[in-house]
Design a protein around this motif. Structure first.
Motif: not given
Length: 220
Positions: A143-149, A207-217
């Motif tokens: 499965a592909r997983v993508y989480v942004k927070d 870490e993405v931009d000034d406020r996000y996390l990105e988790i994927w795989g």
């Protein structure tokens, strides 16, 4: 600053109405576009949107992947009512898009999902392992997983600066919730530890931009 958890469910009618009325379209589309870049072969035949809220991402996923079944899952009844109301107006998606009311953790998660997506759910959970274990529980092999927070800023002052930068003109309920969410969010190092504990260490964290996390795989 130390993490301060917030309520797990955004189930107040004024919250649901404010989020449904807000224009998150640019960010929502950017998120779906990002998944297209990370997973050029698609998300597979069965996609689960964990913490779907009023369904903004779920609808975009159904439109972007016309061969996929998309399931939006949320524990807030008021949010799901808005999603169902919109689905009534978009009958062309009704055979492939559905919404279910489930609070995590749960044994009633859809199984065999080839794509697992979550946007802005992690910081709501008092126990963050609930999300990662739900992903492992619902995922099909490969499965592909993508989480942004959101990610937690270093200080309350930094959180207020982000509120002023991005939501100064938003309704008061959105501004309040945004600051609370920043205080409840996790750092990249904390998420990496969560993935280790839950057996999902193959996922990447950035870490993405000034406020996000990105988790994927992709899972084994």
């Amino acid at each position: 600053m130390q993490r301060t958890p917030e309520p797990e469910l955004m189930d107040a009618p004024e919250q649901a109405s404010a989020y449904a009325a807000a224009d998150f379209s640019a960010g929502d589309q950017a998120l779906v576009d990002r998944m297209g870049l990370l997973f050029p072969s698609g998300l597979g035949p069965r996609v689960l949107d964990l913490g779907c809220g009023p369904g903004n991402i779920s609808f975009r996923l159904a439109q972007a992947y016309p061969d996929a079944e998309v399931i939006g899952l949320d524990g807030a009844a008021s949010m799901l009512q808005l999603a169902e109301r919109r689905l009534e107006q978009e009958q062309d998606l009704a055979e492939r898009l559905s919404f279910v009311g489930v609070c995590l953790p749960s044994a009633d998660l859809p199984k065999g999902c080839s794509g697992l997506v979550s946007n802005s759910l992690l910081h709501h959970l008092h126990d963050p392992l609930v999300l990662w274990l739900a992903i492992a529980q619902a995922a099909a092999p490969g499965a592909r997983v993508y989480v942004k927070d959101l990610r937690r800023p270093p200080s309350p002052e930094a959180a207020e600066q982000l509120r002023e930068r991005y939501l100064a003109d938003a309704p008061a309920v959105l501004q309040h919730d945004y600051v609370a969410s920043l205080h409840a969010a996790f750092t990249a190092a904390e998420v990496e530890q969560q993935l280790q504990v839950s057996g999902l260490e193959m996922l990447q964290v950035a870490e993405v931009d000034d406020r996000y996390l990105e988790i994927w795989g992709q899972l084994p």
